[in-house]
Enzyme design. Structure first.
Site, PDB file in Angstrom:
ATOM      1  N   CYS A 104       0.837  -1.202   0.000  1.00 44.14           N
ATOM      2  CA  CYS A 104       0.000   0.000   0.000  1.00 44.14           C
ATOM      3  C   CYS A 104       0.869   1.247   0.000  1.00 44.14           C
ATOM      4  O   CYS A 104       1.421   1.637   1.039  1.00 44.14           O
ATOM      5  CB  CYS A 104      -0.923  -0.008   1.217  1.00 44.14           C
ATOM      6  SG  CYS A 104      -1.916   1.493   1.381  1.00 44.14           S
ATOM      7  N   CYS A 150      -0.512   4.077   2.216  1.00 42.06           N
ATOM      8  CA  CYS A 150      -0.306   3.832   3.645  1.00 42.06           C
ATOM      9  C   CYS A 150       1.137   4.104   4.067  1.00 42.06           C
ATOM     10  O   CYS A 150       1.380   4.699   5.122  1.00 42.06           O
ATOM     11  CB  CYS A 150      -0.641   2.381   3.987  1.00 42.06           C
ATOM     12  SG  CYS A 150      -2.254   1.813   3.439  1.00 42.06           S
ATOM     13  N   ASP A 151       2.103   3.672   3.266  1.00 43.40           N
ATOM     14  CA  ASP A 151       3.491   3.628   3.711  1.00 43.40           C
ATOM     15  C   ASP A 151       4.460   4.512   2.940  1.00 43.40           C
ATOM     16  O   ASP A 151       5.636   4.610   3.300  1.00 43.40           O
ATOM     17  CB  ASP A 151       3.998   2.172   3.643  1.00 43.40           C
ATOM     18  CG  ASP A 151       3.168   1.243   4.518  1.00 43.40           C
ATOM     19  OD1 ASP A 151       2.724   1.691   5.588  1.00 43.40           O
ATOM     20  OD2 ASP A 151       2.958   0.084   4.123  1.00 43.40           O
TER      21      ASP A 151
END
Length: 314
Positions: free
Chosen positions: A133, A136-137
């Site tokens: 992701c 997300c990261d």
């Protein structure tokens, strides 16, 4: 006491939320069950450009707007992980990790999850540089070099997103052409911060014990191996249907995708499937929403037919 509803929707992605909207708007009692936050993979998408009505919208923002609409007519949101569905004929028992729920109709919209490479180091460095992701990261890799593995829409879109954060994105693909839509490819090829490594497989994720330091790759034409230094590995190599709890119903193909007709009906009366969990070619927010509308309307017709068989009592 066991809770009972006309319709239980399993999964609160775009398809599930639309099904809940249509079914509750038809004055049916509806529960929408999910083991995580509503919105599904939309929450992992930075920018959505192909959903009608919006020139561009952030994935989490669209998820919130869909959710607000899905509960507007009384649908309930229930947190839980579904473990099994038992077909009792006119009713179904949905067994979760915390309770059992009865319903006349079940609509399955559990979606899919990213495939793993299955190579040494992938599991060991999960959360330490290996990610599925970018939204997300990605921020953890600001001004660093990262690798994206894959060649489809998700891989190239997320690689483009990462290029706005990191120093360089190296896309490693096992073929010599991308599978992503042409408009997405064109943007990527023009992006000076994206490079491409063709006909190559990642065979190992390397690290120093605490974080990723590189990947070992093999050219599948020459069998030559080399090491690509990187701080992060973002993997997008396909999808797996999240259908394990439904295997006993015999509604999936050999790969686990649920088979339906154009009314979203499975082979079990009263059980429908929508969205990315279905056996189909195009997996998009738009297609999931359309299928959710169909399933919600079919659920109404099915419940009406069941109720018409019930004797009227004083």
């Amino acid at each position: 006491m066991t809770k009972s509803y006309d319709v239980v929707v399993i999964g609160a992605g775009p398809g599930g939320m639309t099904a809940a909207l249509y079914a509750s708007r038809a004055n049916l009692s509806v529960a929408m069950i999910d083991r995580g936050i509503y919105g599904g993979q939309m929450n992992n998408t930075a920018e959505i450009e192909n959903y009608p009505g919006f020139k561009s919208i952030m994935g989490p923002d669209l998820a919130q707007q869909m959710y607000d609409g899905s509960i507007n007519f009384g649908a309930e949101y229930v947190y839980g992980a579904v473990e099994e569905i038992v077909d009792n004929g006119d009713t179904k028992t949905i067994k979760t990790d915390s309770e059992e729920i009865e319903a006349k109709v079940v609509i399955i919209g559990t979606g899919s999850e990213y495939k793993k490479l299955g190579v040494p180091g992938e599991k060991e460095y999960g959360g330490k540089g290996v990610s599925y992701c970018a939204v997300c990261d990605g921020a953890f890799f600001k001004n660093k070099d990262v690798v994206v593995v894959g060649g489809g829409d998700s891989a190239i879109e997320e690689g483009s997103y990462l290029s706005g954060i990191v120093n360089n994105v190296k896309v490693i693909h096992r073929r010599d052409t991308l599978r992503a839509q042409k408009i997405i490819q064109d943007r990527a090829f023009k992006n000076e911060k994206m490079d491409f490594v063709w006909n190559t497989n990642v065979v190992e994720v390397l690290g120093d014990g605490s974080k990723v330091t590189g990947v070992k790759v093999r050219n599948n034409q020459t069998n030559e191996e080399s090491v690509v230094e990187t701080s992060g590995v973002f993997i997008y190599v396909g999808l797996l249907p999240m259908t394990e709890p439904f295997k006993s119903l015999n509604i999936t193909d050999v790969s686990g995708w649920i088979i339906t007709n154009d009314k979203m009906e499975t082979s079990v009366p009263g059980i429908y499937a929508i969205g990315d969990v279905r056996q189909k070619d195009l997996r998009q927010i738009t297609t999931a929403v359309g299928e959710g509308g169909i399933a919600g309307q079919q659920a109404f017709k099915y419940v009406e037919a069941l109720n018409s068989k019930t004797p009227v009592t004083d």
